[in-house]
Write a protein that holds these residues in place. Sequence first.
Motif, PDB file in Angstrom:
ATOM      1  N   VAL A 329      19.365  -0.996  14.944  1.00 57.85           N
ATOM      2  CA  VAL A 329      18.299  -0.130  14.428  1.00 57.85           C
ATOM      3  C   VAL A 329      18.965   0.997  13.643  1.00 57.85           C
ATOM      4  O   VAL A 329      19.820   1.703  14.179  1.00 57.85           O
ATOM      5  N   GLU A 331      18.272   4.481  11.600  1.00 52.74           N
ATOM      6  CA  GLU A 331      17.271   5.528  11.377  1.00 52.74           C
ATOM      7  C   GLU A 331      17.396   6.058   9.954  1.00 52.74           C
ATOM      8  O   GLU A 331      18.452   6.535   9.554  1.00 52.74           O
ATOM      9  N   HIS A 335      11.594   6.258   8.130  1.00 45.24           N
ATOM     10  CA  HIS A 335      11.309   4.925   8.656  1.00 45.24           C
ATOM     11  C   HIS A 335      12.547   4.368   9.336  1.00 45.24           C
ATOM     12  O   HIS A 335      13.588   5.048   9.400  1.00 45.24           O
ATOM     13  N   LEU A 336      12.416   3.150   9.836  1.00 43.74           N
ATOM     14  CA  LEU A 336      13.542   2.479  10.500  1.00 43.74           C
ATOM     15  C   LEU A 336      13.800   1.134   9.830  1.00 43.74           C
ATOM     16  O   LEU A 336      12.877   0.503   9.300  1.00 43.74           O
ATOM     17  N   THR A 355      11.429   2.482  20.082  1.00 44.35           N
ATOM     18  CA  THR A 355      11.675   3.230  18.835  1.00 44.35           C
ATOM     19  C   THR A 355      10.549   4.241  18.579  1.00 44.35           C
ATOM     20  O   THR A 355      10.809   5.323  18.057  1.00 44.35           O
ATOM     21  N   PHE A 359      11.906   7.732  17.959  1.00 48.63           N
ATOM     22  CA  PHE A 359      11.824   8.132  16.548  1.00 48.63           C
ATOM     23  C   PHE A 359      10.349   8.240  16.139  1.00 48.63           C
ATOM     24  O   PHE A 359       9.868   7.434  15.332  1.00 48.63           O
ATOM     25  N   LYS A 362       8.337   7.296  12.660  1.00 46.43           N
ATOM     26  CA  LYS A 362       9.185   6.457  11.802  1.00 46.43           C
ATOM     27  C   LYS A 362       8.935   4.981  12.117  1.00 46.43           C
ATOM     28  O   LYS A 362       9.542   4.422  13.029  1.00 46.43           O
ATOM     29  N   ILE A 364       8.889   0.840  11.701  1.00 40.07           N
ATOM     30  CA  ILE A 364       9.865  -0.168  11.260  1.00 40.07           C
ATOM     31  C   ILE A 364       9.378  -0.700   9.916  1.00 40.07           C
ATOM     32  O   ILE A 364       8.364  -1.384   9.837  1.00 40.07           O
TER      33      ILE A 364
END
Length: 521
Positions: A329, A331, A335-336, A355, A359, A362, A364
């Motif tokens: 993953v 960062e 977004h991711l 996630t 996060f 953010k 995916i």
Amino acid sequence: MKQVLLALCSSVLLVSCATPSREQSLVSRAVDAMGGAERLAGIKTIAFKGTAKYWEPEQSDVPGGEARFANESNFSGIIDGATRASRIDWVRNFAYPAPRTFNFSEVTTPEAGYVIGVDSNGRNAQNLKSSPPAHAMSGLRLATAQRELRRGGSGALMLAMQRNPERVQPASDIGSQPAVSFDGFIVAFDPATGLPSRVRSLDYDNIWGDVNYDVVYSDWRDVGGVKVPMSRKYELNGKTVTEVAFTDLQFNAPIDTSRLQIPAEVRAGAPKPAVRNVPYQWVIRRQFIGVYMDSDNASYDTQASQGLRLQEVAPGVHQVQGGTHNSLVVEMSDHLIVMDAPVTDAQSMWLVGATRAQFPGKPIRWVVLTHHHMDHAGGVRGLLAEGGTLVVGQGAGAHFRRVLEAPMTRNPDLPARSFHMNPILEVPESHVMSDSAGRQVIVYVMDNPHAKGMLMGWVPHARLGYVTDIWTPGPPLPAKPNPGLASVVNTVKRAGLQPERFAGGHGSTADYQSLVKLVGQ
Ligand SMILES: [Zn+2]
């Protein structure tokens, strides 16, 4: 006269006057064609021998291409009707992912399952600790083994259907063959002979979504007045994945029931058969290639791992660790980017949850698959549920468009939804994903021996590469280089990269220079 008949039917003769349903007639005809209820009920033990061949469609070289030949096996087994216990002794010669032979036995009872020997490269903690190697089957494996024994036991299945007519329900014809449903199976009958021809399950496949899994019986022979299908073909959505041929089969021969015993200390801790959300196709087909991790969580060994976790391996870069298969993953500013979507959507839903917690805000946005194999792509739907773009290597785009269009109503981890809004980006050579702050993730198509169109990931700010299945960073390197390891070094050179470390879809992370040294030998 009609009045009299009606009167008779409504009283003592009600049962015999009732016309048997179409379903019951099909079952009765099959029981008769196989030798009759009395003969079938007279079977107390079965001893058998045979051979089997297996193919795995989702470990192909080319995405959507020819199924990979997996192994060729010899087996011999016994079944005791009184205790409903079975044992199968296997000699399994694998062609894939590496040539090797596993000798092992599987014992199942209604309450527990037991594996004697080594049957997988992914041995669980109990098997590793036991001397000689052995372990209790997980509840997922036991439920799967019991279902498949039932599917294979044509006579016992027909008899159970005849004895439980209330559980025999109408089903649509399969091709031109009439069919009934019974206890999760759809059974079709040959109209010419009356014999059962096919036993289907409506399964879920992590790549193809809703699938039919069928055994097709053939080569019926007479064994002591009972007809037995000596050949069986197993089909996944109509494609052959297994061929079984019995070379010897005997009813009511004396069997050594001590061979059906599970040691008390194993039995005491053994899981009961799982009753819901059994990932049958995962359990069955990971065994085809000898890599099944026998655990009640498909993602990790419940006896050895605390579960999945996000491990920071570089600033802003996390690896999913704790399971048999990892993701990476990265960062970005808003977004991711996730590389690989392994195992099942259950693992993906765990990652989406983790996630979101770590996060917030953010989503995916990019889901990169290093390659199309089922164990690294089976959670693709779960990771795309936030609306991201799927990134795949050259030649995999059309395959994944078909995958994402396949019905997935039986997905145990994700409600049915359409993925037609998710774009698919096919990478011809390389592709750069950037954010507003200038952070980048780049993917490169690899010339490699494992799968066509394979991608390598590159995270420039961390000088970290990411590869799956051709190098497992973390464990000691092999003594000699191989074409997979060389392909990592070649891709790095061709792209002009200066990696410090690599993270893997298996393993953890490792220093890149040690690989260069090995490959340069
Ligand atoms: Zn692979």
